[in-house]
Design a protein around this motif. Structure first.
Motif, PDB file in Angstrom:
ATOM      1  N   LYS A 105       8.199   4.922   2.164  1.00  0.00           N
ATOM      2  CA  LYS A 105       8.131   4.110   0.952  1.00  0.00           C
ATOM      3  C   LYS A 105       9.321   3.157   0.863  1.00  0.00           C
ATOM      4  O   LYS A 105       9.170   1.979   0.510  1.00  0.00           O
ATOM      5  CB  LYS A 105       8.088   5.002  -0.290  1.00  0.00           C
ATOM      6  N   PHE A 162      -1.383   8.382   6.243  1.00  0.00           N
ATOM      7  CA  PHE A 162      -0.990   6.991   5.973  1.00  0.00           C
ATOM      8  C   PHE A 162       0.370   6.690   6.602  1.00  0.00           C
ATOM      9  O   PHE A 162       0.548   5.635   7.209  1.00  0.00           O
ATOM     10  CB  PHE A 162      -0.922   6.724   4.468  1.00  0.00           C
ATOM     11  N   ASP A 163       1.313   7.618   6.442  1.00  0.00           N
ATOM     12  CA  ASP A 163       2.668   7.414   6.955  1.00  0.00           C
ATOM     13  C   ASP A 163       2.652   7.123   8.458  1.00  0.00           C
ATOM     14  O   ASP A 163       3.310   6.197   8.929  1.00  0.00           O
ATOM     15  CB  ASP A 163       3.539   8.633   6.680  1.00  0.00           C
ATOM     16  N   GLN A 182      -6.016   1.360   4.232  1.00  0.00           N
ATOM     17  CA  GLN A 182      -6.251   1.444   2.785  1.00  0.00           C
ATOM     18  C   GLN A 182      -6.859   2.782   2.387  1.00  0.00           C
ATOM     19  O   GLN A 182      -6.635   3.265   1.267  1.00  0.00           O
ATOM     20  CB  GLN A 182      -7.163   0.300   2.345  1.00  0.00           C
ATOM     21  N   ALA A 183      -7.609   3.382   3.298  1.00  0.00           N
ATOM     22  CA  ALA A 183      -8.292   4.649   2.996  1.00  0.00           C
ATOM     23  C   ALA A 183      -7.399   5.864   3.237  1.00  0.00           C
ATOM     24  O   ALA A 183      -7.701   6.963   2.764  1.00  0.00           O
ATOM     25  CB  ALA A 183      -9.564   4.760   3.834  1.00  0.00           C
ATOM     26  N   ALA A 184      -6.303   5.679   3.961  1.00  0.00           N
ATOM     27  CA  ALA A 184      -5.430   6.801   4.313  1.00  0.00           C
ATOM     28  C   ALA A 184      -4.471   7.154   3.181  1.00  0.00           C
ATOM     29  O   ALA A 184      -4.109   6.306   2.367  1.00  0.00           O
ATOM     30  CB  ALA A 184      -4.642   6.459   5.576  1.00  0.00           C
ATOM     31  N   LYS A 185      -4.082   8.438   3.172  1.00  0.00           N
ATOM     32  CA  LYS A 185      -3.142   8.930   2.155  1.00  0.00           C
ATOM     33  C   LYS A 185      -2.162   9.906   2.796  1.00  0.00           C
ATOM     34  O   LYS A 185      -2.454  10.526   3.815  1.00  0.00           O
ATOM     35  CB  LYS A 185      -3.892   9.651   1.034  1.00  0.00           C
ATOM     36  N   LEU A 223       0.821  -1.217   0.000  1.00  0.00           N
ATOM     37  CA  LEU A 223       0.000   0.000   0.000  1.00  0.00           C
ATOM     38  C   LEU A 223       0.855   1.268   0.000  1.00  0.00           C
ATOM     39  O   LEU A 223       0.463   2.293  -0.551  1.00  0.00           O
ATOM     40  CB  LEU A 223      -0.924   0.022   1.224  1.00  0.00           C
ATOM     41  N   THR A 237       1.706   3.536  -3.247  1.00  0.00           N
ATOM     42  CA  THR A 237       0.765   4.525  -3.808  1.00  0.00           C
ATOM     43  C   THR A 237       0.107   5.417  -2.750  1.00  0.00           C
ATOM     44  O   THR A 237      -0.463   6.447  -3.086  1.00  0.00           O
ATOM     45  CB  THR A 237      -0.346   3.808  -4.592  1.00  0.00           C
ATOM     46  N   HIS A 238       0.203   5.017  -1.472  1.00  0.00           N
ATOM     47  CA  HIS A 238      -0.476   5.764  -0.419  1.00  0.00           C
ATOM     48  C   HIS A 238       0.453   6.624   0.432  1.00  0.00           C
ATOM     49  O   HIS A 238       0.019   7.637   0.993  1.00  0.00           O
ATOM     50  CB  HIS A 238      -1.243   4.809   0.504  1.00  0.00           C
TER      51      HIS A 238
END
Length: 207
Positions: free
Chosen positions: A93, A151-152, A144-147, A82, A85-86
């Motif tokens: 990353k 997300f980090d 999955q919904a976090a960006k 994930l 891309t997130h």
């Protein structure tokens, strides 16, 4: 008469020497055959031992370690995928890619051991075992919904807990397992994931 006795004596010496030489040659020949056979067995032994290594010595703890670490690693890999891309942070990353590249081969190794041990693979994702550090389905949906930064932070927090669970499992294997290769992998997992926890804690401090 003296001449005849000398001739007989020389003949006896020649006969004795010939018999001794023949015995020596026979002994050498037998020794070489024996050594050749020994050499053949010696050269074949390592490959036989190597092929039997995974199944050599193991107990129920080794089997449980493999059966539980496989789905545990699979979830970590799913989380790591994930990040591509997130995640918003480059270090997150890179760490996620490192986790994925380390744990996928370990899944293959653990699966191979279960096959060699004639043990059943994990069933229903968890193999009927409760594993520490595993994310719930709700947690996975949130991740999955976090960006970006959200997300980090979420990835780091969840993965720290996930790693702590894997370390607990790895320590149990090292203390109670019987298979040397499984115990060695458990130590590798503990060392690598402890270092990654420290890295993620630093990440959380700056995010």
């Amino acid at each position: 008469m003296s001449t005849n006795r000398s001739a007989i004596h020389r003949l006896a010496l020649i006969t004795t020497a010939g018999a001794g030489a023949l015995a020596l040659l026979t002994a050498c020949g037998g020794g070489n055959d024996s050594m050749a056979g020994h050499t053949g067995m010696t050269s074949g032994a390592p490959s036989a031992t190597a092929s039997q290594q995974p199944a050599a010595s193991f107990n129920d703890v080794d089997v449980t370690f493999a059966q539980t670490m496989i789905p545990h690693h699979e979830q970590a890999v799913e989380m790591a995928k994930l990040a591509k891309t997130h995640a918003g942070d480059t270090e997150v990353k890179e760490l996620a890619a490192k986790i994925k590249s380390a744990q996928e081969p370990e899944i293959t190794t653990l699966t191979g051991w279960l096959s060699a041990w004639k043990a059943s693979p994990p069933e229903g994702g968890h193999g009927g075992h409760v594993m520490p550090g595993m994310m719930t389905e709700t947690d996975m949906v949130k991740l999955q919904a976090a960006k970006g930064t959200k997300f980090d932070r979420m990835f780091s927090e969840f993965m720290i807990g996930h790693h702590e669970g894997a370390i607990m499992m790895a320590k149990t294997e090292q203390e109670q397992g019987a298979n040397p290769e499984a115990k060695k992998l458990a130590k590798t997992i503990e060392t690598a994931q402890q270092a990654e926890i420290a890295q993620m804690q630093k990440l959380l401090d700056r995010l």
